[in-house]
Write an enzyme that holds these catalytic residues in place. Structure first.
Site, mmCIF file in Angstrom:
data_model
loop_
_atom_site.group_PDB
_atom_site.id
_atom_site.type_symbol
_atom_site.label_atom_id
_atom_site.label_comp_id
_atom_site.label_asym_id
_atom_site.label_seq_id
_atom_site.Cartn_x
_atom_site.Cartn_y
_atom_site.Cartn_z
ATOM 1 N N HIS A 175 -10.973 -4.828 3.630
ATOM 2 C CA HIS A 175 -11.258 -3.572 2.927
ATOM 3 C C HIS A 175 -10.678 -2.363 3.656
ATOM 4 O O HIS A 175 -10.542 -2.328 4.874
ATOM 5 C CB HIS A 175 -12.763 -3.358 2.730
ATOM 6 C CG HIS A 175 -13.615 -3.824 3.864
ATOM 7 N ND1 HIS A 175 -14.882 -4.330 3.682
ATOM 8 C CD2 HIS A 175 -13.394 -3.909 5.195
ATOM 9 C CE1 HIS A 175 -15.397 -4.678 4.853
ATOM 10 N NE2 HIS A 175 -14.512 -4.430 5.774
ATOM 11 N N TYR A 209 -4.389 -0.181 5.150
ATOM 12 C CA TYR A 209 -3.008 -0.053 4.690
ATOM 13 C C TYR A 209 -2.091 -0.827 5.634
ATOM 14 O O TYR A 209 -2.120 -0.630 6.856
ATOM 15 C CB TYR A 209 -2.554 1.412 4.655
ATOM 16 C CG TYR A 209 -1.073 1.539 4.405
ATOM 17 C CD1 TYR A 209 -0.538 1.255 3.153
ATOM 18 C CD2 TYR A 209 -0.203 1.901 5.430
ATOM 19 C CE1 TYR A 209 0.831 1.345 2.924
ATOM 20 C CE2 TYR A 209 1.159 2.000 5.213
ATOM 21 C CZ TYR A 209 1.672 1.715 3.957
ATOM 22 O OH TYR A 209 3.012 1.793 3.731
ATOM 23 N N ASN A 219 3.506 3.396 9.716
ATOM 24 C CA ASN A 219 4.894 2.956 9.629
ATOM 25 C C ASN A 219 5.893 4.072 9.376
ATOM 26 O O ASN A 219 7.101 3.824 9.356
ATOM 27 C CB ASN A 219 5.033 1.913 8.514
ATOM 28 C CG ASN A 219 4.696 2.482 7.143
ATOM 29 O OD1 ASN A 219 3.754 3.256 7.008
ATOM 30 N ND2 ASN A 219 5.448 2.101 6.127
ATOM 31 N N TYR A 220 5.448 5.309 9.219
ATOM 32 C CA TYR A 220 6.350 6.384 8.770
ATOM 33 C C TYR A 220 6.133 7.621 9.635
ATOM 34 O O TYR A 220 4.998 8.078 9.814
ATOM 35 C CB TYR A 220 6.054 6.692 7.298
ATOM 36 C CG TYR A 220 6.938 7.716 6.647
ATOM 37 C CD1 TYR A 220 8.321 7.650 6.768
ATOM 38 C CD2 TYR A 220 6.398 8.736 5.878
ATOM 39 C CE1 TYR A 220 9.137 8.579 6.150
ATOM 40 C CE2 TYR A 220 7.202 9.667 5.239
ATOM 41 C CZ TYR A 220 8.577 9.589 5.378
ATOM 42 O OH TYR A 220 9.383 10.512 4.754
ATOM 43 N N ALA A 223 -12.370 -1.598 18.407
ATOM 44 C CA ALA A 223 -12.554 -0.642 17.318
ATOM 45 C C ALA A 223 -12.155 0.756 17.777
ATOM 46 O O ALA A 223 -12.457 1.183 18.896
ATOM 47 C CB ALA A 223 -14.008 -0.653 16.853
ATOM 48 N N ARG A 265 2.123 -3.447 -3.511
ATOM 49 C CA ARG A 265 3.358 -2.803 -3.913
ATOM 50 C C ARG A 265 4.548 -3.753 -3.742
ATOM 51 O O ARG A 265 4.401 -4.834 -3.162
ATOM 52 C CB ARG A 265 3.547 -1.527 -3.100
ATOM 53 C CG ARG A 265 2.526 -0.442 -3.440
ATOM 54 C CD ARG A 265 2.469 0.647 -2.402
ATOM 55 N NE ARG A 265 3.769 1.292 -2.213
ATOM 56 C CZ ARG A 265 4.002 2.192 -1.259
ATOM 57 N NH1 ARG A 265 3.045 2.529 -0.401
ATOM 58 N NH2 ARG A 265 5.206 2.743 -1.156
ATOM 59 N N LYS A 288 2.565 -2.933 1.347
ATOM 60 C CA LYS A 288 3.910 -2.542 0.942
ATOM 61 C C LYS A 288 4.910 -3.225 1.872
ATOM 62 O O LYS A 288 4.855 -3.063 3.088
ATOM 63 C CB LYS A 288 4.057 -1.017 1.015
ATOM 64 C CG LYS A 288 5.344 -0.479 0.359
ATOM 65 C CD LYS A 288 6.523 -0.429 1.280
ATOM 66 C CE LYS A 288 6.406 0.653 2.310
ATOM 67 N NZ LYS A 288 7.689 0.808 3.101
#
Length: 383
Positions: free
Chosen positions: A281, A284, A304-305, A341, A251, A269
């Site tokens: 893979h 985000y 992040n939000y 993990a 993005r 992004k």
């Protein structure tokens, strides 16, 4: 309409002669406005004016300029583009131009009064019949855009011209009919464009790259020897010797370094990704600065939000981010950090540390065998 408006803008810059669109269909007016033209308006005074009856996106800025220069050199009342030289009378004057002549006319301002309303070429012919002079500049046949069908035909011809130009410059396009490249795109020699690829305006692609199949780039910069496979890249920079995809989504606002890997089902992004970092893979990364040689395990999420605000994450060099790690922003990981993990990181982690944030495993031996036996017994009782 991007190809049409791009070329119209180029044409506008090619001449100082004012421009007047005669009568474009309502559906193309938005394209003309986007290109900076106002229908029916001559913005500056002068001895000559360029009249355009309909957008002709196949005509380049240089061709418009050639028409204007020829008109000024010859001094006729009107000068038109035509694919064939029309017949002349005994006085070597053109008596009539073909009705399918390109609807682009350079005219002396004084001669405009002789033009009746209506179709531009028909109006010029009427003025010539009344004693005005006309000259012709030969050009290749073009498709004026007056409706959706003609726009489609003009786009096909433009796409073929653009693709052939890149092929002649050393770009390999294996299926030109399925590849769409914006007129202003820059592509280095040796690059391969595979079927189903769309390269929109503002793209700069280096040499020896592989773009596609089925990729879309817009305002993207791609370094040499980089591949973008079945992915989309918007308003971002990808370095050299990198791989993107398949099925990655970059993005706007990303800067991905050299020798990086952005793998399948990865979304970026506003992310800075350092050289040599691998995001292989199902990950985000948003609003983050990532160092060099970082390895992201499958299923990593930069959180992040919070529903109201976006926060930033910093990750140092040589980190190893374990599978299914959540990095809850704002948070900072130093260099050489290892996250186990399944860890959810909510606090800063210093250089060289291991971060583990998950419940301890409890093992109850024989628990599932007993459960299965109970379920099988219940099933037997129901029969």
């Amino acid at each position: 309409m991007s190809q049409i408006t791009t070329i119209l803008r180029g044409a506008q810059k090619a001449y100082e002669t004012p421009v007047l669109f005669q009568s474009a269909g309502a559906w193309v007016k938005s394209a003309l406005a986007e290109a900076g033209f106002r229908e029916g308006v001559i913005e500056t005074a002068g001895d000559n004016v360029l009249l355009i009856g309909a957008p002709c996106p196949e005509l380049t800025a240089a061709e418009y300029q050639r028409l204007v220069q020829n008109h000024m050199a010859v001094g006729a009342d009107f000068t038109v583009f035509a694919a064939h030289m029309p017949p002349r009378d005994a006085a070597d004057s053109i008596t009539r131009i073909a009705p399918d002549t390109v609807p682009v006319v350079c005219a002396r301002t004084e001669a405009l009064a002789a033009l009746p309303d209506g179709d531009l070429i028909a109006a010029v012919n009427q003025a010539v019949s009344a004693g005005k002079s006309v000259e012709v500049v030969l050009s290749e046949p073009v498709v004026p855009v007056v409706d959706g069908v003609s726009a489609f035909e003009a786009q096909k011809r433009l796409c073929a011209r653009i693709n052939m130009r890149h092929i002649a410059a050393g770009v390999q396009i294996f299926a030109p009919d399925s590849v769409y490249i914006a007129p202003d795109a820059v592509i280095g020699a040796g690059t391969v464009i595979l079927p189903g690829t769309i390269i929109r305006a503002g793209c700069v692609i280096g040499s020896d790259c592989k773009i596609g199949p089925n990729s879309l780039l817009e305002h993207a910069k791609v370094g040499d020897r980089t591949s973008v496979n079945s992915s989309q890249v918007y308003e971002s920079t990808i370095g050299a010797d990198a791989t993107v995809g398949p099925f990655a989504y970059v993005r706007p606002g990303c800067n991905v370094g050299n020798k990086t890997r952005i793998g399948d089902f990865v979304e970026l992004k506003k992310a800075e990704i350092g050289n040599g970092t691998k995001v292989s893979h199902l990950t985000y990364i948003g609003d983050a600065t990532v160092g060099e040689r970082v390895n992201f395990g499958c299923g990593t999420v930069v959180v992040n939000y919070d529903g109201y605000h976006k926060f930033h994450t910093y990750i140092g060099d040589d980190c190893f981010i374990g599978c299914n790690t959540n990095l809850v922003s704002p948070v900072k990981l130093g260099d050489r950090v290892f996250t186990a993990a399944g860890t959810t990181v909510t606090k800063d982690v210093p250089d060289g540390a291991l971060a583990v944030a998950r419940a301890r495993q409890t093992t109850l031996e024989g628990w599932n065998d007993k459960r299965r036996a109970r379920m099988e017994a219940e099933k037997a009782d129901k029969k």
